[in-house]
Design an enzyme around this catalytic site. Structure first.
Site, PDB file in Angstrom:
ATOM      1  N   ASP A  93      -6.112   2.672  -3.067  1.00 49.19           N
ATOM      2  CA  ASP A  93      -7.337   2.669  -2.265  1.00 49.19           C
ATOM      3  C   ASP A  93      -7.492   3.918  -1.394  1.00 49.19           C
ATOM      4  O   ASP A  93      -8.511   4.089  -0.743  1.00 49.19           O
ATOM      5  CB  ASP A  93      -7.474   1.377  -1.430  1.00 49.19           C
ATOM      6  CG  ASP A  93      -6.261   1.094  -0.564  1.00 49.19           C
ATOM      7  OD1 ASP A  93      -5.323   1.919  -0.557  1.00 49.19           O
ATOM      8  OD2 ASP A  93      -6.247   0.032   0.087  1.00 49.19           O
ATOM      9  N   ARG A  94      -6.473   4.789  -1.382  1.00 46.69           N
ATOM     10  CA  ARG A  94      -6.586   6.011  -0.578  1.00 46.69           C
ATOM     11  C   ARG A  94      -6.781   7.236  -1.459  1.00 46.69           C
ATOM     12  O   ARG A  94      -6.434   7.209  -2.644  1.00 46.69           O
ATOM     13  CB  ARG A  94      -5.318   6.223   0.242  1.00 46.69           C
ATOM     14  CG  ARG A  94      -5.066   5.143   1.250  1.00 46.69           C
ATOM     15  CD  ARG A  94      -3.855   5.464   2.084  1.00 46.69           C
ATOM     16  NE  ARG A  94      -3.708   4.450   3.112  1.00 46.69           N
ATOM     17  CZ  ARG A  94      -3.154   4.648   4.301  1.00 46.69           C
ATOM     18  NH1 ARG A  94      -2.666   5.844   4.597  1.00 46.69           N
ATOM     19  NH2 ARG A  94      -3.061   3.681   5.189  1.00 46.69           N
ATOM     20  N   ASP A 122      -2.636   6.417  -3.221  1.00 43.45           N
ATOM     21  CA  ASP A 122      -1.475   5.736  -2.651  1.00 43.45           C
ATOM     22  C   ASP A 122      -0.983   4.598  -3.551  1.00 43.45           C
ATOM     23  O   ASP A 122      -1.458   4.431  -4.672  1.00 43.45           O
ATOM     24  CB  ASP A 122      -1.797   5.221  -1.239  1.00 43.45           C
ATOM     25  CG  ASP A 122      -2.799   4.073  -1.259  1.00 43.45           C
ATOM     26  OD1 ASP A 122      -3.641   4.047  -2.180  1.00 43.45           O
ATOM     27  OD2 ASP A 122      -2.741   3.213  -0.363  1.00 43.45           O
ATOM     28  N   LYS A 144     -11.635   0.108   0.257  1.00 43.33           N
ATOM     29  CA  LYS A 144     -11.695   1.546   0.053  1.00 43.33           C
ATOM     30  C   LYS A 144     -11.187   1.827  -1.353  1.00 43.33           C
ATOM     31  O   LYS A 144     -10.512   0.998  -1.954  1.00 43.33           O
ATOM     32  CB  LYS A 144     -10.908   2.281   1.126  1.00 43.33           C
ATOM     33  CG  LYS A 144      -9.434   1.917   1.265  1.00 43.33           C
ATOM     34  CD  LYS A 144      -8.882   2.629   2.496  1.00 43.33           C
ATOM     35  CE  LYS A 144      -7.375   2.435   2.652  1.00 43.33           C
ATOM     36  NZ  LYS A 144      -7.058   1.180   3.365  1.00 43.33           N
ATOM     37  N   ASP A 191      -1.410   1.368  -3.800  1.00 41.36           N
ATOM     38  CA  ASP A 191      -2.337   0.387  -4.366  1.00 41.36           C
ATOM     39  C   ASP A 191      -3.696   0.983  -4.725  1.00 41.36           C
ATOM     40  O   ASP A 191      -4.625   0.238  -5.055  1.00 41.36           O
ATOM     41  CB  ASP A 191      -2.501  -0.797  -3.416  1.00 41.36           C
ATOM     42  CG  ASP A 191      -3.091  -0.388  -2.073  1.00 41.36           C
ATOM     43  OD1 ASP A 191      -2.872   0.762  -1.643  1.00 41.36           O
ATOM     44  OD2 ASP A 191      -3.786  -1.219  -1.459  1.00 41.36           O
ATOM     45  N   SER A 233       0.807  -1.219   0.000  1.00 42.64           N
ATOM     46  CA  SER A 233       0.000   0.000   0.000  1.00 42.64           C
ATOM     47  C   SER A 233       0.842   1.272   0.000  1.00 42.64           C
ATOM     48  O   SER A 233       1.633   1.478  -0.914  1.00 42.64           O
ATOM     49  CB  SER A 233      -0.948  -0.035   1.197  1.00 42.64           C
ATOM     50  OG  SER A 233      -1.850   1.016   1.101  1.00 42.64           O
ATOM     51  N   HIS A 234       0.714   2.086   1.052  1.00 46.77           N
ATOM     52  CA  HIS A 234       1.381   3.390   1.074  1.00 46.77           C
ATOM     53  C   HIS A 234       2.839   3.292   1.510  1.00 46.77           C
ATOM     54  O   HIS A 234       3.521   4.309   1.582  1.00 46.77           O
ATOM     55  CB  HIS A 234       0.615   4.314   2.015  1.00 46.77           C
ATOM     56  CG  HIS A 234       0.460   3.724   3.383  1.00 46.77           C
ATOM     57  ND1 HIS A 234      -0.416   2.702   3.644  1.00 46.77           N
ATOM     58  CD2 HIS A 234       1.096   3.964   4.546  1.00 46.77           C
ATOM     59  CE1 HIS A 234      -0.328   2.356   4.915  1.00 46.77           C
ATOM     60  NE2 HIS A 234       0.592   3.107   5.482  1.00 46.77           N
TER      61      HIS A 234
HETATM   62  C1  VG1 Z   1      -3.387   2.097   8.396  1.00 51.37           C
HETATM   63  C2  VG1 Z   1      -4.580   3.000   8.577  1.00 51.37           C
HETATM   64  C3  VG1 Z   1      -5.861   2.207   8.414  1.00 51.37           C
HETATM   65  C4  VG1 Z   1      -5.855   1.525   7.042  1.00 51.37           C
HETATM   66  C5  VG1 Z   1      -4.609   0.677   6.905  1.00 51.37           C
HETATM   67  C6  VG1 Z   1      -4.487   0.052   5.530  1.00 51.37           C
HETATM   68  O1  VG1 Z   1      -3.392   1.096   9.389  1.00 51.37           O
HETATM   69  O2  VG1 Z   1      -4.543   3.635   9.829  1.00 51.37           O
HETATM   70  O3  VG1 Z   1      -6.962   3.063   8.563  1.00 51.37           O
HETATM   71  O4  VG1 Z   1      -6.988   0.708   6.898  1.00 51.37           O
HETATM   72  O5  VG1 Z   1      -3.450   1.476   7.114  1.00 51.37           O
HETATM   73  O6  VG1 Z   1      -4.503   1.016   4.542  1.00 51.37           O
HETATM   74  P1  VG1 Z   1      -2.493   1.174  10.725  1.00 51.37           P
HETATM   75  O7  VG1 Z   1      -2.728  -0.099  11.448  1.00 51.37           O
HETATM   76  O8  VG1 Z   1      -1.087   1.384  10.298  1.00 51.37           O
HETATM   77  O9  VG1 Z   1      -2.995   2.371  11.475  1.00 51.37           O
HETATM   78  V1  VG1 Z   1      -3.713   0.678   3.079  1.00 51.37           V
HETATM   79  O10 VG1 Z   1      -4.095   1.916   2.037  1.00 51.37           O
HETATM   80  O11 VG1 Z   1      -2.147   0.686   3.702  1.00 51.37           O
HETATM   81  O12 VG1 Z   1      -4.006  -0.878   2.653  1.00 51.37           O
HETATM   82 CO    CO Z   2      -3.559   1.465   0.225  1.00 55.73          CO
END
Ligand code: VG1
Ligand code: CO
Length: 542
Positions: free
Chosen positions: A283-284, A279, A378, A281, A115-116
């Protein structure tokens, strides 16, 4: 000749416990011999085997994804899967993968992404597992994967070479059919069915200027096709549009810290009317107007309040759901609309049951995440398109829409402060320190505020009754304020503490951090993050 199925010995690896969103580790950890294989076999086993099943496979194109995709395809074939639907080049955004699973009636999907988190040999890699509803595997399954990963001692694969994923078409791998598909087309069609593309096209034709920053990650091809080709945004509106294995050295996290260039553009004279970023992947989403940053919690609330302006939601929303640390701005919208409002633990996997049961139409998280029942993830571009649909129908800019929202619902001041890469024991000490005070905090006065309630959030899923404990420490304060403290479940280096600050009032203008200064002072006095960690300030503020 059909390649032979081989059973390879492997040793179990420690720490293969999926976090908030899949298993995320340093790329170097994933590249250890047998590491990916052990985890994938544990996942297949935890699903009760995959014989006769159909898999969707793709990812954000980061370093090691192509190699991992070939490994997973061989293993899926050897484990008896009958069909794999793969995005061309092993590419699929997370929401597009979710859609493809649903569209094609697949049994499960694997998304190769952290992801990010940054990518590359020294960056991060990740594996996310989604089930037949298109959503992330729920906790019962992720826990079963972890349990199986501790005992797995061999994996099944095919004695065969790589297959060509660079062109669309159908081929076979052992007994499994492999279908390589355009990663964008089905998703773009889905979006065209949800939104008023004519209205958005007219907006762009009228000179409305947009900048979309794909951050060298997966949304580039999707945004170029949808915004520029189908909707007529000016060529070049989508920047950093080619997914690169290392994201061009960028940190593909759409927030003011990592998308600083976009922020600067929007602060400068002659800024476009609207800007957004997504981001790794896809989804953000981050939304910006000229000299204006829309906090993700506000973005979600505005989308909920205005969704009926888009064709897909014209009939109204069944309900909304937000993660616990997300601000209560959306709750105020739900109560005005007279619809259900749910509060879930952090992570999209907790929305799946509510979406499936028709108890929520829109879901949101403070971490730049929003989505609806069109998929079970998302969806960054979806949020951007819903914003554009709203702007087009209302004929107003981002600032006017936000001002109007705050006038109607009041302002929920909100900010998240992240303290990253702390030694685990230091972060644990902060959490333990606050947890130890929860029972006695009520009535405590500090920084002009009084503690009205304090607890460790636990969630009972209203659909299947499953219970999730220890989902974040919550301290409610007088003056409609609160702070929340939890540990991140997506980091790969040490521990990250997230402090979420919130306060509601009726004012509209002003500086967010100033508006939250008393809540921040109360949090520091009670939880002592700076005192215990020795860090003078958070690393990232959103
Ligand atoms: C973070 C965010 C959470 C989100 C998750 C995955 O998790 O706070 O809201 O669902 O990333 O997003 P954490 O446990 O680090 O707070 V993604 O776009 O990284 O799949
Ligand atoms: Co993501």
């Amino acid at each position: 000749m059909v390649p032979e199925v081989v059973q390879c010995p492997v040793r179990p690896f420690d720490g293969q416990r999926p976090g908030t969103s899949g298993l995320r580790k340093k790329t170097s950890v994933f590249r250890q011999p047998g590491y990916l294989e052990a985890y994938v076999q544990a996942s297949f086993d935890a699903m009760g085997g995959i014989a006769g099943r159909t898999m969707v496979l793709g990812g954000d194109g980061r370093f090691f994804a192509l190699e991992a995709a070939q490994t997973i395809l061989r293993m899926a074939a050897a484990n008896g899967a009958t069909r794999a639907i793969v995005g061309q080049g092993a590419l699929l955004s997370t929401p597009a993968a979710s859609h493809l699973i649903r569209l094609r009636g697949a049994d499960f999907g694997i998304v190769l992404s952290a992801s990010h988190n940054p990518g590359g040999p020294d960056g991060d890699f990740g594996v996310k597992l989604n089930l037949a509803n298109g959503g992330p595997a729920p906790e019962a399954v992720t826990e079963a994967i972890h349990a199986r990963s501790r005992t797995v001692d061999s994996y099944r694969t095919l004695d065969s070479g790589d297959i060509d994923l660079s062109a669309t078409g159908t081929t076979t791998l052992g007994q499994m059919t492999v279908e390589v598909v355009d990663p964008v087309a089905d998703y773009a069609d889905l979006m065209a069915g949800l939104f008023d593309f004519d209205a958005i096209r007219a907006l762009f034709a009228g000179g409305f200027r947009i900048r979309f920053d794909a951050m060298n990650a997966i949304t580039g091809p999707y945004a170029t096709e949808i915004l520029e080709r189908r909707l007529g945004a000016a060529p070049g509106s989508v920047v950093n549009a080619v997914p690169l294995p290392d994201f061009g050295g960028l940190h593909p996290d759409p927030n003011p810290t990592w998308a600083a260039e976009l922020i600067a553009l929007m602060e400068a004279p002659g800024a476009p009317d609207f800007a957004a970023a997504s981001d790794g992947d896809g989804d953000r989403h981050m939304i910006l107007g000229p000299a204006l940053y829309v906090s993700p919690s506000d973005s979600f609330a505005v989308l909920a309040a205005n969704a009926h302006l888009a064709p897909a939601y014209a009939g109204g929303l069944k309900g909304v759901a937000r993660s616990m640390p997300t601000s209560s701005a959306a709750d105020r919208v739900a109560s005005a609309l007279g619809i259900e409002c749910h509060e879930t633990p952090t992570g999209w996997k907790f929305f799946g049951n509510l979406l499936d049961a028709g108890r929520a139409t829109l879901c949101g998280e403070e971490s730049f995440g929003a989505g609806s029942d069109h998929v079970r993830e998302k969806d960054g571009l979806w949020a951007v398109l819903l914003w554009l649909n709203i702007l087009a129908v209302r004929g107003e800019g981002v600032a006017a829409i936000l001002d109007d929202h705050w006038r109607r619902f009041g302002r929920t001041w909100y900010s998240r402060h992240d303290y990253e890469a702390l030694p685990q024991e230091v972060a644990d000490a902060v959490i333990a320190g606050l947890r130890g005070q929860l029972a006695t905090l009520r009535g405590h006065k500090t920084a002009g505020l009084t503690v009205t309630a304090a607890d460790d959030f636990s969630y009972v899923d209203p659909v299947d009754g499953s219970v999730s404990m220890g989902q974040g420490l919550r301290v409610c304060l007088s003056g409609e304020a609160r702070f929340v403290l939890r540990l991140s479940g997506t980091g790969t280096e040490g521990a990250t503490l997230r402090l979420y600050l919130e306060r509601h009032d009726t004012s509209a203008g002003g500086d967010v951090q100033t508006a939250l200064s008393s809540v921040a002072a109360a949090a520091e006095e009670i939880a002592g993050i700076r005192r215990i960690t020795g860090r003078p300030a958070p690393d990232v503020v959103t």
